[in-house]
Write a protein that holds these residues in place. Structure first.
Motif, mmCIF file in Angstrom:
data_model
loop_
_atom_site.group_PDB
_atom_site.id
_atom_site.type_symbol
_atom_site.label_atom_id
_atom_site.label_comp_id
_atom_site.label_asym_id
_atom_site.label_seq_id
_atom_site.Cartn_x
_atom_site.Cartn_y
_atom_site.Cartn_z
ATOM 1 N N GLY A 145 58.142 56.346 21.653
ATOM 2 C CA GLY A 145 56.695 56.196 21.594
ATOM 3 C C GLY A 145 56.235 55.596 20.281
ATOM 4 N N GLU A 146 54.939 55.711 20.007
ATOM 5 C CA GLU A 146 54.371 55.145 18.792
ATOM 6 C C GLU A 146 53.545 56.184 18.058
ATOM 7 O OE1 GLU A 146 52.226 52.065 20.934
ATOM 8 O OE2 GLU A 146 50.306 52.951 20.348
ATOM 9 N N TYR A 147 53.388 55.982 16.750
ATOM 10 C CA TYR A 147 52.508 56.832 15.969
ATOM 11 C C TYR A 147 51.904 55.994 14.851
ATOM 12 C CZ TYR A 147 56.456 57.344 12.661
ATOM 13 O OH TYR A 147 57.488 57.109 11.789
ATOM 14 N N TYR A 148 50.858 56.537 14.216
ATOM 15 C CA TYR A 148 50.094 55.771 13.239
ATOM 16 C C TYR A 148 50.163 56.416 11.856
ATOM 17 C CZ TYR A 148 48.422 53.107 17.154
ATOM 18 O OH TYR A 148 48.395 52.292 18.255
ATOM 19 N N LYS A 149 50.049 55.562 10.835
ATOM 20 C CA LYS A 149 50.108 56.000 9.444
ATOM 21 C C LYS A 149 49.000 55.309 8.666
ATOM 22 C CE LYS A 149 54.382 54.461 9.093
ATOM 23 N NZ LYS A 149 55.688 54.154 8.482
ATOM 24 N N LEU A 150 48.439 56.022 7.712
ATOM 25 C CA LEU A 150 47.432 55.420 6.833
ATOM 26 C C LEU A 150 47.772 55.723 5.387
ATOM 27 C CD1 LEU A 150 44.687 53.854 6.719
ATOM 28 C CD2 LEU A 150 43.636 56.078 6.346
ATOM 29 N N GLU A 151 47.789 54.660 4.589
ATOM 30 C CA GLU A 151 47.978 54.791 3.150
ATOM 31 C C GLU A 151 46.657 54.441 2.472
ATOM 32 O OE1 GLU A 151 51.677 53.474 0.961
ATOM 33 O OE2 GLU A 151 50.302 51.882 0.386
ATOM 34 N N SER A 152 46.182 55.348 1.635
ATOM 35 C CA SER A 152 44.934 55.139 0.903
ATOM 36 C C SER A 152 45.244 55.111 -0.584
ATOM 37 C CB SER A 152 43.950 56.282 1.199
ATOM 38 O OG SER A 152 42.772 56.136 0.432
ATOM 39 N N GLY A 162 39.947 55.762 -6.685
ATOM 40 C CA GLY A 162 39.341 55.233 -7.896
ATOM 41 C C GLY A 162 38.979 53.777 -7.710
ATOM 42 N N GLY A 163 38.105 53.271 -8.543
ATOM 43 C CA GLY A 163 37.715 51.871 -8.453
ATOM 44 C C GLY A 163 36.537 51.656 -7.513
ATOM 45 N N GLU A 164 36.069 50.421 -7.453
ATOM 46 C CA GLU A 164 34.904 50.099 -6.646
ATOM 47 C C GLU A 164 35.254 49.919 -5.171
ATOM 48 O OE1 GLU A 164 33.003 46.724 -8.307
ATOM 49 O OE2 GLU A 164 32.619 47.667 -10.245
ATOM 50 N N ASP A 165 36.381 49.280 -4.891
ATOM 51 C CA ASP A 165 36.782 49.017 -3.519
ATOM 52 C C ASP A 165 37.948 49.912 -3.144
ATOM 53 O OD1 ASP A 165 34.929 46.973 -3.064
ATOM 54 O OD2 ASP A 165 36.240 45.502 -4.038
ATOM 55 N N ARG A 166 37.832 50.515 -1.987
ATOM 56 C CA ARG A 166 38.923 51.343 -1.491
ATOM 57 C C ARG A 166 39.861 50.483 -0.661
ATOM 58 N NH1 ARG A 166 38.179 57.370 1.095
ATOM 59 N NH2 ARG A 166 40.294 58.080 0.642
ATOM 60 N N LYS A 167 41.156 50.649 -0.874
ATOM 61 C CA LYS A 167 42.141 49.835 -0.165
ATOM 62 C C LYS A 167 42.978 50.713 0.743
ATOM 63 C CE LYS A 167 45.818 46.442 -0.869
ATOM 64 N NZ LYS A 167 45.193 45.412 -0.048
ATOM 65 N N PHE A 168 43.114 50.295 2.009
ATOM 66 C CA PHE A 168 43.924 51.014 2.974
ATOM 67 C C PHE A 168 45.023 50.103 3.515
ATOM 68 C CE2 PHE A 168 39.552 52.685 3.495
ATOM 69 C CZ PHE A 168 39.766 54.039 3.285
ATOM 70 N N VAL A 169 46.158 50.724 3.847
ATOM 71 C CA VAL A 169 47.183 50.048 4.642
ATOM 72 C C VAL A 169 47.386 50.920 5.877
ATOM 73 C CG1 VAL A 169 49.531 49.173 4.770
ATOM 74 C CG2 VAL A 169 48.291 49.089 2.601
ATOM 75 N N TYR A 170 47.106 50.340 7.045
ATOM 76 C CA TYR A 170 47.150 51.076 8.310
ATOM 77 C C TYR A 170 48.315 50.548 9.123
ATOM 78 C CZ TYR A 170 45.061 53.584 12.291
ATOM 79 O OH TYR A 170 44.806 54.457 13.322
ATOM 80 N N GLY A 171 49.232 51.437 9.498
ATOM 81 C CA GLY A 171 50.434 50.982 10.177
ATOM 82 C C GLY A 171 50.673 51.697 11.490
ATOM 83 N N VAL A 172 51.348 51.000 12.398
ATOM 84 C CA VAL A 172 51.778 51.614 13.649
ATOM 85 C C VAL A 172 53.295 51.497 13.717
ATOM 86 C CG1 VAL A 172 51.287 49.455 14.888
ATOM 87 C CG2 VAL A 172 51.651 51.573 16.172
ATOM 88 N N ALA A 173 53.956 52.620 13.912
ATOM 89 C CA ALA A 173 55.410 52.667 13.995
ATOM 90 C C ALA A 173 55.825 52.910 15.436
ATOM 91 C CB ALA A 173 55.961 53.776 13.104
ATOM 92 N N LEU A 174 56.837 52.177 15.875
ATOM 93 C CA LEU A 174 57.332 52.332 17.235
ATOM 94 C C LEU A 174 58.788 52.754 17.219
ATOM 95 C CD1 LEU A 174 55.353 49.466 17.323
ATOM 96 C CD2 LEU A 174 55.382 50.367 19.654
ATOM 97 N N THR A 175 59.096 53.697 18.092
ATOM 98 C CA THR A 175 60.445 54.210 18.270
ATOM 99 C C THR A 175 60.801 54.092 19.758
ATOM 100 O OG1 THR A 175 59.918 56.505 18.855
ATOM 101 C CG2 THR A 175 59.851 55.922 16.505
ATOM 102 N N PRO A 176 62.022 54.409 20.150
ATOM 103 C CA PRO A 176 62.337 54.397 21.581
ATOM 104 C C PRO A 176 61.528 55.417 22.380
ATOM 105 C CG PRO A 176 64.353 54.273 20.283
ATOM 106 C CD PRO A 176 63.235 54.581 19.325
#
Length: 296
Positions: free
Chosen positions: A277-284, A261-275
């Protein structure tokens, strides 16, 4: 719009988004949670976000989180009373009340899955009242792993910058989110040395590029080990094309499937690291208000 209408609209959005992502939305778990917290969605300052992750443990799930506004209600006790989660004798069940007994919590966030239902509660502190990790470590039900890593937080200028605590009830872990993180923490050389210090996997070049754009970081702690289980760096943007990294196919599909909703879309893009490896997450963000807390 009434609270009932807001709930119905949000449920339809979750169900349709899950379908497009080939995720089986559980009405039995999602609908009771939405109706229990209905007033949160009708509030003028409502914040609602969807999230996916590329890790195998997150496969087949669409997560949703929303903000509840200050009131006298303990959201964990309320969730238990509504049958959204089971009461437990584990310290995870008393941690939120211990936090309230020591700190002023400005607002809460609730995290749930379209498949798994109720998962987490977040307690956010005011920006001018960030908490000291050393004081939080004294809470009776806090994992001892927080106290075990105080020297690490102090070395990186993080001890007095705790902005949010996230309690994961099914996994029995705690996320410690740091605000106003020193810029040095996001430099590639510092990220590499930090990860080695706490025993995480070597970062990819993609991870280091994203880390340079990060606004904050958090660590995951548990009751069963003194080690930091995971560390995550997060960057915010209104345009994924401006990020210095390619977007994974799972996340690209998510972006195309989830409305906003709204005019501008907001994302938070994260990279998580563990012993391991790594993986990625996106919050919209489906609903967003300026000044709301960013976390992933």
């Amino acid at each position: 719009m009434s609270a009932t209408s807001e709930v119905a609209e949000l449920y339809t959005t979750i169900e349709e988004s899950a379908r497009q992502l080939d995720v089986a939305c559980s009405r039995d778990k999602v609908w009771p949670l939405l109706t229990a917290f209905a007033q949160a969605f009708a509030h003028p300052g409502a914040v609602v976000a969807f999230r996916v992750a590329t890790a195998l443990r997150h496969a087949g799930e669409l997560d949703c989180r929303f903000r509840t506004h200050p009131d006298d209600r303990d959201p964990y006790t309320f969730a238990v009373s509504k049958g959204l989660t089971e009461k437990t004798d584990h310290p995870v069940g008393t941690l939120l009340s211990d936090i309230h007994g020591r700190c002023f919590v400005e607002s809460h966030g609730i995290d749930f899955g379209a498949v798994g239902g109720f998962k987490k509660i977040y307690g956010a502190f005011t920006p001018d009242d960030l908490q000291e990790a050393s004081k939080l470590a004294d809470l009776p039900s806090m994992p001892r792993s927080l106290a075990e890593n105080l020297a690490f937080f102090a070395r990186h200028g993080l001890d007095d910058r705790v902005g949010v605590l996230g309690i994961d009830y099914p996994n029995r872990t705690v996320n410690v989110y740091f605000n106003e993180v020193p810029a040095e923490c996001f430099r590639p050389g510092t990220i590499v040395s930090t990860l080695r210090e706490i025993g995480m996997a070597e970062p990819s070049e993609q991870m280091l590029k994203l880390g340079e754009k990060a606004f904050g970081l958090y660590v995951t702690l548990g009751w069963d080990s003194p080690r930091i289980e995971r560390i995550c760096y997060a960057a915010a943007t209104t345009d994924l094309a401006t990020l210095p990294v390619p977007v994974e196919p799972e996340i690209e599909k998510f972006v195309k499937s989830v409305p906003y909703g709204g005019e501008d879309r907001k994302f938070v893009y994260g990279v998580a690291l563990t012993p391991h490896g790594e993986y990625y997450k996106l919050e919209s963000h489906y609903k967003w208000k300026p000044g709301a807390v960013n976390f992933i």
